[in-house]
Motif scaffolding. Structure first.
Motif, PDB file in Angstrom:
ATOM      1  N   GLU A   1      -9.334 -31.908  -2.616  1.00 35.67           N
ATOM      2  CA  GLU A   1      -9.378 -32.164  -1.179  1.00 35.67           C
ATOM      3  C   GLU A   1      -9.155 -30.881  -0.400  1.00 35.67           C
ATOM      4  OE1 GLU A   1      -6.973 -34.813   2.173  1.00 35.67           O
ATOM      5  OE2 GLU A   1      -6.799 -35.303   0.035  1.00 35.67           O
TER       6      GLU A   1
ATOM      7  N   SER B   1     -11.845 -29.028   2.035  1.00 33.33           N
ATOM      8  CA  SER B   1     -11.470 -28.721   3.411  1.00 33.33           C
ATOM      9  C   SER B   1     -11.688 -27.239   3.711  1.00 33.33           C
ATOM     10  CB  SER B   1     -10.005 -29.100   3.648  1.00 33.33           C
ATOM     11  OG  SER B   1      -9.595 -28.732   4.944  1.00 33.33           O
TER      12      SER B   1
ATOM     13  N   GLU C   1     -15.406 -26.634   4.104  1.00 25.48           N
ATOM     14  CA  GLU C   1     -15.892 -27.111   5.392  1.00 25.48           C
ATOM     15  C   GLU C   1     -15.454 -26.173   6.516  1.00 25.48           C
ATOM     16  OE1 GLU C   1     -17.956 -29.571   8.005  1.00 25.48           O
ATOM     17  OE2 GLU C   1     -17.962 -29.435   5.813  1.00 25.48           O
ATOM     18  N   LYS C   2     -14.236 -25.660   6.422  1.00 27.85           N
ATOM     19  CA  LYS C   2     -13.752 -24.704   7.413  1.00 27.85           C
ATOM     20  C   LYS C   2     -14.588 -23.436   7.394  1.00 27.85           C
ATOM     21  CE  LYS C   2      -9.631 -22.053   8.700  1.00 27.85           C
ATOM     22  NZ  LYS C   2      -8.212 -21.751   8.341  1.00 27.85           N
TER      23      LYS C   2
ATOM     24  N   ARG D   1     -17.964 -24.126   8.954  1.00 26.58           N
ATOM     25  CA  ARG D   1     -17.852 -24.183  10.412  1.00 26.58           C
ATOM     26  C   ARG D   1     -17.826 -22.774  10.999  1.00 26.58           C
ATOM     27  NH1 ARG D   1     -13.661 -23.541  13.933  1.00 26.58           N
ATOM     28  NH2 ARG D   1     -13.803 -24.639  15.955  1.00 26.58           N
TER      29      ARG D   1
ATOM     30  N   TRP E   1     -21.420 -28.394  16.314  1.00 23.90           N
ATOM     31  CA  TRP E   1     -20.124 -27.802  16.644  1.00 23.90           C
ATOM     32  C   TRP E   1     -19.903 -27.550  18.124  1.00 23.90           C
ATOM     33  CZ3 TRP E   1     -17.153 -28.571  12.783  1.00 23.90           C
ATOM     34  CH2 TRP E   1     -17.622 -28.443  11.463  1.00 23.90           C
TER      35      TRP E   1
ATOM     36  N   ARG F   1     -16.147 -27.666  18.623  1.00 29.98           N
ATOM     37  CA  ARG F   1     -15.321 -28.752  18.096  1.00 29.98           C
ATOM     38  C   ARG F   1     -14.510 -28.283  16.896  1.00 29.98           C
ATOM     39  NH1 ARG F   1     -20.376 -31.367  18.578  1.00 29.98           N
ATOM     40  NH2 ARG F   1     -20.501 -32.674  20.449  1.00 29.98           N
ATOM     41  N   ASP F   2     -13.341 -28.895  16.739  1.00 26.62           N
ATOM     42  CA  ASP F   2     -12.547 -28.673  15.547  1.00 26.62           C
ATOM     43  C   ASP F   2     -13.096 -29.512  14.402  1.00 26.62           C
ATOM     44  OD1 ASP F   2     -10.776 -26.948  16.852  1.00 26.62           O
ATOM     45  OD2 ASP F   2      -9.578 -28.631  17.597  1.00 26.62           O
ATOM     46  N   LEU F   3     -12.630 -29.256  13.206  1.00 24.59           N
ATOM     47  CA  LEU F   3     -13.038 -30.051  12.058  1.00 24.59           C
ATOM     48  C   LEU F   3     -12.651 -31.506  12.280  1.00 24.59           C
ATOM     49  CD1 LEU F   3     -12.014 -27.766   9.050  1.00 24.59           C
ATOM     50  CD2 LEU F   3     -14.325 -28.281   9.830  1.00 24.59           C
ATOM     51  N   GLY F   4     -13.586 -32.405  12.050  1.00 23.59           N
ATOM     52  CA  GLY F   4     -13.322 -33.828  12.192  1.00 23.59           C
ATOM     53  C   GLY F   4     -13.450 -34.351  13.605  1.00 23.59           C
ATOM     54  N   GLU F   5     -13.609 -33.479  14.580  1.00 21.06           N
ATOM     55  CA  GLU F   5     -13.738 -33.918  15.970  1.00 21.06           C
ATOM     56  C   GLU F   5     -15.170 -34.381  16.229  1.00 21.06           C
ATOM     57  OE1 GLU F   5     -12.911 -32.209  20.524  1.00 21.06           O
ATOM     58  OE2 GLU F   5     -12.578 -30.956  18.740  1.00 21.06           O
ATOM     59  N   ARG F   6     -15.295 -35.537  16.847  1.00 21.11           N
ATOM     60  CA  ARG F   6     -16.614 -36.118  17.081  1.00 21.11           C
ATOM     61  C   ARG F   6     -17.024 -35.975  18.541  1.00 21.11           C
ATOM     62  NH1 ARG F   6     -16.634 -41.832  13.644  1.00 21.11           N
ATOM     63  NH2 ARG F   6     -16.211 -40.905  11.584  1.00 21.11           N
TER      64      ARG F   6
END
Length: 239
Positions: free
Chosen positions: A49, A53, A56-57, A60, A130, A214-219
């Motif tokens: 995990e 993460s 993904e970071k 981004r 993003w 956007r931050d990670l996970g922000e929709r």
């Protein structure tokens, strides 16, 4: 036989309990093995995990660098306009007179030529993933009170939106309906009064477009404002 002692006689109770203690020991060993297996699986899951993460970071950060580089490339077609960090600085090409929020026809035309290119980029899958919003930041010089300059800097930001949503008669650079809708979805206004001063008062009376991601996970928000009749009429010009 003399000198020999009889061996200790095992009782029936000892013979009955011995197998039980052997089984309990085996059970504890088995539980220990299961515990170690469970801990190993849990650690592997957490490690996976964290690794995902981090990937993904990294993706981004790479995507945002690519978007900013593309913005930097497009500003080269507009001498005097530069990208500083995440903000498009119009320099002397979008400066205001003292105590004024008015843009000249040439300044408004520059905005209507550059911003559609940024909007097209915003609709690109990489940037669209993003890019959260574009904040139009107005600035004032240090003369006058803080609150007066705060209101003036907000008016300068609003003037940019007025220029973008305007439909000047006979103008070939008016934004399309699609671009105007994207402006409503992405653009916000902000005023900084006389904070973030430049070297001179003239340079401080400016506007910038700050790109926020956007931050990670922000929709993205589900609701989008729709273009309405009257959006092209600037309230700053109301009698």
């Amino acid at each position: 036989m003399i000198g020999l002692l009889p061996g200790k006689r095992r009782t029936r109770r000892e013979e009955g309990e011995k197998p039980f203690w052997i089984s309990f020991s085996d059970l504890m060993s088995g539980l220990m093995v299961l515990f170690l297996v469970a801990m190993t699986v849990a650690l592997l899951a957490v490690t996976h995990e964290i690794s995902e993460s981090e990937r993904e970071k990294t993706r981004r950060e790479e995507d945002i660098r690519e978007v900013l580089q593309r913005v930097r490339d497009m500003t080269r077609d507009f001498p005097g306009v530069t990208l500083r960090g995440q903000s498009v600085d119009f320099g002397e090409r979008a400066r205001f007179d003292t105590n004024s929020h008015k843009l000249s026809a040439e300044q408004a035309r520059l905005l209507r030529q550059l911003v559609p290119k940024i909007l097209a980029l915003a609709r690109d899958p990489v940037a669209g993933k993003w890019l959260k919003q574009i904040v139009v930041e107005g600035f004032a010089d240090a003369r006058g009170s803080y609150l007066y300059n705060l209101n003036l800097s907000l008016q300068r930001s609003e003037r940019v939106l007025c220029a973008l949503l305007a439909s000047p008669a006979g103008s070939a650079d008016a934004l399309s309906e699609t671009d105007q809708q994207t402006v409503r979805e992405l653009f916000l206004v902000g005023g900084s009064s006389f904070n973030f001063q430049k070297a001179s008062a003239e340079e401080s009376r400016r506007i910038e477009l700050r790109l926020e991601f956007r931050d990670l996970g922000e929709r993205a928000p589900a609701l989008r404002p729709r273009l309405q009749e009257g959006d092209s009429r600037c309230p700053l010009d109301a009698p």
